[in-house]
Design an enzyme around this catalytic site. Sequence first.
Site, PDB file in Angstrom:
ATOM      1  N   ARG A 104       0.847  -1.177   0.000  1.00 14.29           N
ATOM      2  CA  ARG A 104       0.000   0.000   0.000  1.00 14.29           C
ATOM      3  C   ARG A 104       0.884   1.230   0.000  1.00 14.29           C
ATOM      4  NH1 ARG A 104      -4.327   0.888   4.703  1.00 14.29           N
ATOM      5  NH2 ARG A 104      -2.428   1.446   5.796  1.00 14.29           N
ATOM      6  N   THR A 108      -0.886   7.606  -0.733  1.00 19.66           N
ATOM      7  CA  THR A 108      -2.185   7.549  -1.436  1.00 19.66           C
ATOM      8  C   THR A 108      -3.074   6.426  -0.903  1.00 19.66           C
ATOM      9  OG1 THR A 108      -1.376   5.983  -3.086  1.00 19.66           O
ATOM     10  CG2 THR A 108      -1.039   8.330  -3.550  1.00 19.66           C
ATOM     11  N   ASP A 200       1.210  -2.532  12.243  1.00 21.43           N
ATOM     12  CA  ASP A 200       1.627  -2.933  10.898  1.00 21.43           C
ATOM     13  C   ASP A 200       2.010  -4.414  10.905  1.00 21.43           C
ATOM     14  OD1 ASP A 200       3.106  -1.327   8.226  1.00 21.43           O
ATOM     15  OD2 ASP A 200       3.438  -3.463   8.599  1.00 21.43           O
ATOM     16  N   ASP A 203       5.552  -5.412   9.447  1.00 22.48           N
ATOM     17  CA  ASP A 203       6.649  -4.993  10.336  1.00 22.48           C
ATOM     18  C   ASP A 203       6.705  -5.866  11.582  1.00 22.48           C
ATOM     19  OD1 ASP A 203       7.479  -3.029   8.640  1.00 22.48           O
ATOM     20  OD2 ASP A 203       6.498  -1.385   9.709  1.00 22.48           O
TER      21      ASP A 203
HETATM   22  C1  PRP Z   1      -0.681  -4.513   4.696  1.00 21.26           C
HETATM   23  C2  PRP Z   1      -1.497  -5.770   4.880  1.00 21.26           C
HETATM   24  C3  PRP Z   1      -2.390  -5.760   3.679  1.00 21.26           C
HETATM   25  C4  PRP Z   1      -2.636  -4.275   3.466  1.00 21.26           C
HETATM   26  C5  PRP Z   1      -4.006  -3.927   3.986  1.00 21.26           C
HETATM   27  O1  PRP Z   1       0.326  -4.712   3.788  1.00 21.26           O
HETATM   28  O2  PRP Z   1      -0.704  -6.915   4.997  1.00 21.26           O
HETATM   29  O3  PRP Z   1      -1.813  -6.346   2.529  1.00 21.26           O
HETATM   30  O4  PRP Z   1      -1.647  -3.584   4.232  1.00 21.26           O
HETATM   31  O5  PRP Z   1      -4.300  -2.623   3.689  1.00 21.26           O
HETATM   32  P1  PRP Z   1      -5.438  -2.224   2.652  1.00 21.26           P
HETATM   33  O6  PRP Z   1      -6.614  -3.097   2.927  1.00 21.26           O
HETATM   34  O7  PRP Z   1      -5.708  -0.779   2.968  1.00 21.26           O
HETATM   35  O8  PRP Z   1      -4.897  -2.394   1.267  1.00 21.26           O
HETATM   36  P2  PRP Z   1       1.417  -3.565   3.502  1.00 21.26           P
HETATM   37  O9  PRP Z   1       0.953  -2.632   2.424  1.00 21.26           O
HETATM   38  O10 PRP Z   1       1.805  -2.917   4.795  1.00 21.26           O
HETATM   39  O11 PRP Z   1       2.612  -4.363   2.862  1.00 21.26           O
HETATM   40  P3  PRP Z   1       3.581  -5.436   3.561  1.00 21.26           P
HETATM   41  O12 PRP Z   1       2.758  -6.677   3.826  1.00 21.26           O
HETATM   42  O13 PRP Z   1       4.609  -5.653   2.512  1.00 21.26           O
HETATM   43  O14 PRP Z   1       4.124  -4.844   4.825  1.00 21.26           O
HETATM   44  N1  URA Z   2      -1.864  -2.716   7.101  1.00 19.80           N
HETATM   45  C1  URA Z   2      -1.450  -3.162   8.311  1.00 19.80           C
HETATM   46  O1  URA Z   2      -0.450  -3.889   8.412  1.00 19.80           O
HETATM   47  N2  URA Z   2      -2.148  -2.777   9.397  1.00 19.80           N
HETATM   48  C2  URA Z   2      -3.222  -1.991   9.321  1.00 19.80           C
HETATM   49  O2  URA Z   2      -3.822  -1.685  10.354  1.00 19.80           O
HETATM   50  C3  URA Z   2      -3.631  -1.540   8.057  1.00 19.80           C
HETATM   51  C4  URA Z   2      -2.934  -1.935   6.965  1.00 19.80           C
END
Ligand code: PRP
Ligand code: URA
Length: 209
Positions: A104, A108, A200, A203
Amino acid sequence: MSKVHLIEHPLIQHKMALIRDIETGPKEFRELVDETALLMAYEVTRDIALEEIEIETPMGVAKCQTIAGKKIGIIPILRAGLGMVNSMLELIPAAKVGHIGVYRDPKTLQPVEYYCKLPPDINERDLIVVDPMLATGGSAIAAIQFIKDRGGKNIKLMVLIAAPEGIQAVQEAHPDVDIFTGAIDERLDENGYIVPGLGDAGDRLFGTK
Ligand code: PRP
Ligand code: URA
């Protein structure tokens, strides 16, 4: 309209409390996410088709039910979805695993796709897309569209925590996709994070920040 399955098994609720805890470090967090995914997978696979076979026991013949040969695909959304795969593979060892990389954009909140590798026969498989978090829904919607564009049809989405906004967005974009979640939280904050959520997920799984 697709169904939302809130899986409220006591073991899942207990593990979810520990997963949410700010004091839980990456090692324990990883273990808990994987264990919770295993428990949820029981519910997600509840409607798998069975067929009757006859088995010879030491005492006679038993009519038994076995899985009818329908193939399963597990598709984690990278990165955080990876944390749910291992235990599901233990439960369903014949499943194939596809990977979809979506993150994400923090400004944005739009999904950015960077990787896609799916089993070639996804059109013949029951597919379970896994990700711990369903926030705005952008990542899941994009991942499911990727899968559909490559021929995937029978798709379920399995998350640990969902926001109402994300559920609504996925239902509108993909009304054929049922959502399985361990919790439905209050809302998103101004940065698109689930409140109270768990922070997160990527993370916390991988110790990055
Ligand atoms: C997180 C999570 C989802 C997304 C959810 O991933 O694991 O994939 O955010 O958010 P959304 O419903 O608003 O799209 P992130 O973008 O943090 O990537 P990562 O798993 O690589 O840390
Ligand atoms: N992605 C995450 O990892 N946590 C949230 O709360 C939202 C998006």
